[in-house]
Design a protein around this motif. Sequence first.
Motif, PDB file in Angstrom:
ATOM      1  N   PRO A 158       0.639   7.505  -3.294  1.00  0.00           N
ATOM      2  CA  PRO A 158       1.570   6.501  -3.832  1.00  0.00           C
ATOM      3  C   PRO A 158       1.802   5.306  -2.895  1.00  0.00           C
ATOM      4  N   LYS A 159       1.586   5.491  -1.589  1.00  0.00           N
ATOM      5  CA  LYS A 159       1.778   4.373  -0.651  1.00  0.00           C
ATOM      6  C   LYS A 159       0.792   3.235  -0.930  1.00  0.00           C
ATOM      7  N   LEU A 160      -0.372   3.570  -1.489  1.00  0.00           N
ATOM      8  CA  LEU A 160      -1.359   2.539  -1.799  1.00  0.00           C
ATOM      9  C   LEU A 160      -0.847   1.589  -2.870  1.00  0.00           C
ATOM     10  N   ASN A 161      -0.189   2.145  -3.861  1.00  0.00           N
ATOM     11  CA  ASN A 161       0.383   1.307  -4.910  1.00  0.00           C
ATOM     12  C   ASN A 161       1.428   0.368  -4.322  1.00  0.00           C
ATOM     13  N   ASP A 162       2.286   0.898  -3.449  1.00  0.00           N
ATOM     14  CA  ASP A 162       3.292   0.060  -2.789  1.00  0.00           C
ATOM     15  C   ASP A 162       2.627  -1.046  -1.976  1.00  0.00           C
ATOM     16  N   LEU A 163       1.584  -0.686  -1.246  1.00  0.00           N
ATOM     17  CA  LEU A 163       0.871  -1.657  -0.415  1.00  0.00           C
ATOM     18  C   LEU A 163       0.281  -2.779  -1.266  1.00  0.00           C
TER      19      LEU A 163
ATOM     20  N   GLY B 172       2.725   2.178   7.235  1.00  0.00           N
ATOM     21  CA  GLY B 172       1.350   2.318   7.699  1.00  0.00           C
ATOM     22  C   GLY B 172       0.631   3.382   6.893  1.00  0.00           C
ATOM     23  N   LEU B 173      -0.660   3.475   7.113  1.00  0.00           N
ATOM     24  CA  LEU B 173      -1.487   4.441   6.400  1.00  0.00           C
ATOM     25  C   LEU B 173      -2.157   5.372   7.398  1.00  0.00           C
ATOM     26  N   ASN B 174      -2.286   6.628   6.999  1.00  0.00           N
ATOM     27  CA  ASN B 174      -3.063   7.547   7.833  1.00  0.00           C
ATOM     28  C   ASN B 174      -4.545   7.387   7.477  1.00  0.00           C
ATOM     29  N   LYS B 175      -5.404   8.089   8.181  1.00  0.00           N
ATOM     30  CA  LYS B 175      -6.855   7.944   7.992  1.00  0.00           C
ATOM     31  C   LYS B 175      -7.266   8.284   6.558  1.00  0.00           C
ATOM     32  N   GLU B 176      -6.698   9.328   6.009  1.00  0.00           N
ATOM     33  CA  GLU B 176      -7.028   9.736   4.640  1.00  0.00           C
ATOM     34  C   GLU B 176      -6.622   8.651   3.636  1.00  0.00           C
TER      35      GLU B 176
ATOM     36  N   CYS C 280      -6.309   5.450   4.336  1.00  0.00           N
ATOM     37  CA  CYS C 280      -7.216   4.306   4.569  1.00  0.00           C
ATOM     38  C   CYS C 280      -8.535   4.513   3.834  1.00  0.00           C
ATOM     39  N   ASN C 281      -9.082   5.713   3.919  1.00  0.00           N
ATOM     40  CA  ASN C 281     -10.328   6.016   3.213  1.00  0.00           C
ATOM     41  C   ASN C 281     -10.140   5.917   1.697  1.00  0.00           C
ATOM     42  N   ALA C 282      -8.989   6.371   1.220  1.00  0.00           N
ATOM     43  CA  ALA C 282      -8.703   6.273  -0.215  1.00  0.00           C
ATOM     44  C   ALA C 282      -8.584   4.809  -0.638  1.00  0.00           C
ATOM     45  N   LEU C 283      -7.987   3.981   0.214  1.00  0.00           N
ATOM     46  CA  LEU C 283      -7.865   2.555  -0.080  1.00  0.00           C
ATOM     47  C   LEU C 283      -9.249   1.906  -0.165  1.00  0.00           C
ATOM     48  N   ILE C 284     -10.119   2.251   0.751  1.00  0.00           N
ATOM     49  CA  ILE C 284     -11.485   1.714   0.731  1.00  0.00           C
ATOM     50  C   ILE C 284     -12.191   2.138  -0.553  1.00  0.00           C
ATOM     51  N   GLU C 285     -12.049   3.398  -0.927  1.00  0.00           N
ATOM     52  CA  GLU C 285     -12.669   3.890  -2.165  1.00  0.00           C
ATOM     53  C   GLU C 285     -12.100   3.152  -3.374  1.00  0.00           C
ATOM     54  N   TYR C 286     -10.779   2.960  -3.395  1.00  0.00           N
ATOM     55  CA  TYR C 286     -10.129   2.249  -4.492  1.00  0.00           C
ATOM     56  C   TYR C 286     -10.676   0.823  -4.612  1.00  0.00           C
TER      57      TYR C 286
END
Length: 114
Positions: A49-54, A62-66, A68-74
Motif C-alpha cells: 500500500p505504500k506504493l500507492n501513497d508514493l 521510505g521503502l524497503n528493498k522488497e 523498491c523491487n515491487a515499484l520497479i515491477e509496477y
Amino acid sequence: MLNNDLSFFENSSAEFNYFISNMTLGLLEKDLEYKKIDTENRLIFSKYPKLNDLLEGNEIDGLNKEECNALIEYLDNELLLKYKQLEEMFFRGYKEAYFYFKKCNLLKDNDDKR
C-alpha cells in the motif's frame, strides 16, 4: 496557426480522454496479456500500500528493498500497458492524429529532448 492548433487540442482533450478510457476497457476485455499485466499491478498495490501513497504524492517513511523491487515491477508493467495502448490507438487509425499533434509540437519524443 499555433493558437488554433492549441485551441483544437484543448477543445478535443475531453473526447480524446474518453476514447482512451473506452479503448483501455476494450483492451481489458479482449487482450489477455494486457489484462494479466493490469491484474499484476493491482496485486502489487494491494500487497504494498505504500506504493500507492508514493505514486499519489503522499509522504512515506521510505521503502524497503522488497517494496523498491515491487515499484520497479509496477513501473515496468505500466510501460508495457502504455505501449499496448499506443499500439491499439495506432491500429485504430490515430496514426494521422499522432503526426498532426507531433507537427504542432504538442507531442515530444526522446529524440526531441536532445
